[in-house]
Structure formats: C-alpha cells, structure tokens
Write an enzyme that holds these catalytic residues in place. Structure first.
Site, short mmCIF file in Angstrom:
data_model
loop_
_atom_site.label_atom_id
_atom_site.label_comp_id
_atom_site.label_asym_id
_atom_site.label_seq_id
_atom_site.Cartn_x
_atom_site.Cartn_y
_atom_site.Cartn_z
N ARG A 184 58.83 65.94 -5.81
CA ARG A 184 60.19 65.40 -5.73
C ARG A 184 60.96 65.51 -7.04
O ARG A 184 62.18 65.59 -7.05
CB ARG A 184 60.16 63.96 -5.24
CG ARG A 184 59.65 63.89 -3.81
CD ARG A 184 60.07 62.63 -3.12
NE ARG A 184 59.59 62.61 -1.75
CZ ARG A 184 59.63 61.55 -0.98
NH1 ARG A 184 60.12 60.41 -1.42
NH2 ARG A 184 59.18 61.59 0.26
N ASP A 221 69.92 47.90 0.17
CA ASP A 221 68.79 48.76 -0.16
C ASP A 221 68.90 49.07 -1.65
O ASP A 221 69.95 48.85 -2.25
CB ASP A 221 68.86 50.07 0.66
CG ASP A 221 67.52 50.77 0.76
OD1 ASP A 221 66.83 50.62 1.78
OD2 ASP A 221 67.13 51.46 -0.22
C1 LIG Z 1 60.68 52.66 5.12
S1 LIG Z 1 62.31 52.06 4.79
C2 LIG Z 1 62.43 50.74 5.97
C3 LIG Z 1 63.77 50.70 6.66
C4 LIG Z 1 63.92 49.62 7.75
N1 LIG Z 1 63.76 48.30 7.18
C5 LIG Z 1 62.98 49.85 8.90
O1 LIG Z 1 61.97 49.14 9.02
O2 LIG Z 1 63.20 50.75 9.70
C6 LIG Z 1 62.04 51.18 3.24
C7 LIG Z 1 63.32 51.01 2.43
O3 LIG Z 1 63.06 50.08 1.37
C8 LIG Z 1 63.85 50.47 0.25
N2 LIG Z 1 63.30 49.85 -0.97
C9 LIG Z 1 62.18 50.17 -1.65
N3 LIG Z 1 62.03 49.38 -2.71
C10 LIG Z 1 63.08 48.52 -2.72
C11 LIG Z 1 63.50 47.47 -3.57
N4 LIG Z 1 62.79 47.12 -4.64
N5 LIG Z 1 64.64 46.82 -3.26
C12 LIG Z 1 65.38 47.16 -2.16
N6 LIG Z 1 65.03 48.15 -1.32
C13 LIG Z 1 63.90 48.82 -1.59
C14 LIG Z 1 63.76 51.99 0.28
O4 LIG Z 1 64.82 52.59 -0.44
C15 LIG Z 1 63.80 52.30 1.77
O5 LIG Z 1 65.09 52.60 2.21
#
Ligand SMILES: C[S@@+](CC[C@H](N)C(=O)[O-])C[C@H]1O[C@@H](n2cnc3c(N)ncnc32)[C@H](O)[C@@H]1O
Length: 272
Positions: free
Chosen positions: A36, A141
């Site tokens: 990446r 996010d």
């Molecule tokens: C796998 S997605 C889940 C999306 C949704 N909640 C679902 O279950 O379909 C995880 C998300 O968490 C966000 N994320 C990761 N670390 C984070 C943080 N410290 N604070 C806020 N968001 C975070 C990522 O950018 C990503 O968009």
C-alpha cells in the site's frame, strides 16, 4: 524497482499507527503495508520507507499522516450488513423514544456511508410521521477518503444490486446520462446523516447530547484489549441511561471490563 521495508522501519510504522489509530499491525500485515505504501513512495519520489516515515512523523506532516491512515485502513462494509441491529433499532429502540420523537444515533466507524444510510433508510421506512421527528445520525470515521465518498451519497450499481428492487427505488435516485449505473441516496434519507472525521482514539468526542444508540461495528477487532476497554468506557459516557451499543458479529466485550448489560450477542445496554 521495489523498496525494502527494514525491521526497524516496520517497527516505527507499527508504533506510529498504534499510537495514532489504535491499530496494531502484526507481522502478516507487513506485506500489506509495503504494497500500500510503495506507490505513495513512488508518487512522492522518496527513495526509502525511512524517508516516508520521517515525512509523516515530522511536525507539519499531519496531512500525509492522514493519507497514510487512509492507505492502511480496511473499509469493508455493505448496506444492511448484519441486519439484526437495524431490526432492533426499529422494533426496540423506536418504540422507546416514540414519546419524545427524538433520536440520536452515532455510526462511529461509518466507512463509506452504507451503515449510517442504512440506519436512515430503516427510520424512513419505519416512521410514517418522520417529518415530525427530531433525528440526528452522526457518522464518523478516521479516513477522509471514505468520508468524502460517504458524503457524496453516490454508489456504484454493484453496491446496491443485492438489495430488494423496491427498496432501491424508495431510497436511491438512479443515475441517467453520464451518471448511468450510479445510485444516489435520496435527499430525504441523506439529510438525516451528518459526516465528520473523528478518531476513536481521541480522549473525548465532539458530541453534546446523550446518545440513544452507538454503532461501533467491525473496527474494535483491530484494537488490542486495553484500547477496546478505553473506547467502550468512553462510549458508556456518551450514551443515555438505557442507551445501546452495537458491535460487530465477530466482536465481543467478554474479554474486557465494562459497565454495560449484555442483552444478546453484539447488543449491549447502559443500565438505568
Ligand atoms: C471494516 S470498516 C467497518 C464499517 C462499518 N462499521 C461496518 O461494519 O460495515 C472499519 C472502519 O473503521 C475505521 N477506523 C479504523 N480505525 C479508526 C479510528 N481509530 N477511529 C475511527 N475510525 C477508525 C476505518 O477507517 C474503517 O472505515
């Protein structure tokens, strides 16, 4: 030409990412980091990962750090993913707040918007008198890239192709001409959702009114237990008494100390 990531550089990135977003990149993720970041190194004409690390960790490197976090985050999501939570919202939470007609929901790792828009669609479908309700869905996010996508409300056909046709007709505008094959969330749904960047690692969150429901799904899995415990403790403070916390299907609060009442798998309640 491929650049090599040394052990020392990997450790530097590991601790920077852990510090910033709470995600512990384990050794199997090393290749992911290399793949990446390599393109980014080339775009910036940097000769080594060390040079990139110096760039993101120096004072003034915040913008590139945001870019790095965007590159490493896993954003997988879907409309109506893990539907049990939307059913619970409709069948359990709405009757509880019907008296005040006020609802505050936070989709705290909202990725590209499918989760908060599903919440909004569920509410639009369930409430025939929705115009008389005071509803706010905060969607946040860490990733600015997914937030921009979410705020556009615009999705490719394959994102909605699994949904029932009548639901798509009710909640999306179907693109024509140059927008053919694209689907835009209808304004009456979109207006319920506000997007902003919030890092779940922050000690406090910019939220003033007590929340009825927090969705924190499929992100805690990337955090270690102390980080999960701290986050769950913060969620507890931002919920009203009797408010709910929804987590992802492969997550559990079983291994951490917390004050929530367990209701059923992935659903927890702040006691009255
Ligand atoms: C796998 S997605 C889940 C999306 C949704 N909640 C679902 O279950 O379909 C995880 C998300 O968490 C966000 N994320 C990761 N670390 C984070 C943080 N410290 N604070 C806020 N968001 C975070 C990522 O950018 C990503 O968009």
């Amino acid at each position: 030409m491929t650049t090599t990531l040394t052990d020392k550089e990997f450790e530097q990135f590991q601790s920077l990412i852990y510090q910033q977003v709470g995600i512990k990149l384990d050794s199997p993720k090393r290749n992911l980091l290399v793949s990446r970041l390599s393109k980014r190194l080339r775009d910036l004409k940097l000769a080594s990962f060390q040079a990139y690390y110096d760039c993101v960790s120096r004072k003034g490197g915040e913008e590139e750090l945001t870019r790095l976090l965007d590159l490493i985050s896993t954003n997988k999501t879907d409309f109506y993913r893990e539907p049990v939570h939307f059913d619970f919202l409709r069948d359990q939470v709405l009757p509880e707040v019907r008296g005040t007609k006020t609802l505050r929901v936070w989709s705290s790792a909202s990725s590209s918007g499918e989760e908060p828009y599903t919440i909004a669609m569920t509410l639009c479908d369930a409430l025939s008198d929705i115009s008389r309700w005071d509803i706010k869905i905060l969607a946040s996010d860490i990733s600015t890239r997914v937030l921009a996508k979410a705020a556009s409300g615009l999705y490719e056909e394959e994102r909605v192709s699994q949904l029932p046709k009548d639901l798509v007709r009710r909640h999306f505008l179907c693109g024509k001409g140059p927008q053919a094959g694209k689907y835009k969330v209808r304004p009456d749904v979109a207006k319920l959702v506000a997007f902003r960047r919030i890092n779940l690692m922050d000690p406090t969150f910019p939220i003033r009114s007590a929340l009825d429901v927090i969705f924190c799904r499929n992100v805690m899995i990337y955090f270690d237990r102390p980080t999960q415990a701290k986050l769950v403790e913060k969620f507890f403070r931002y919920l009203r008494q009797g408010g709910y916390l929804f987590i992802g299907h492969s997550e559990s609060l079983q291994w951490i100390e917390h004050q929530f009442t367990y209701l059923r798998p992935t659903i927890y309640q702040k006691p009255f």
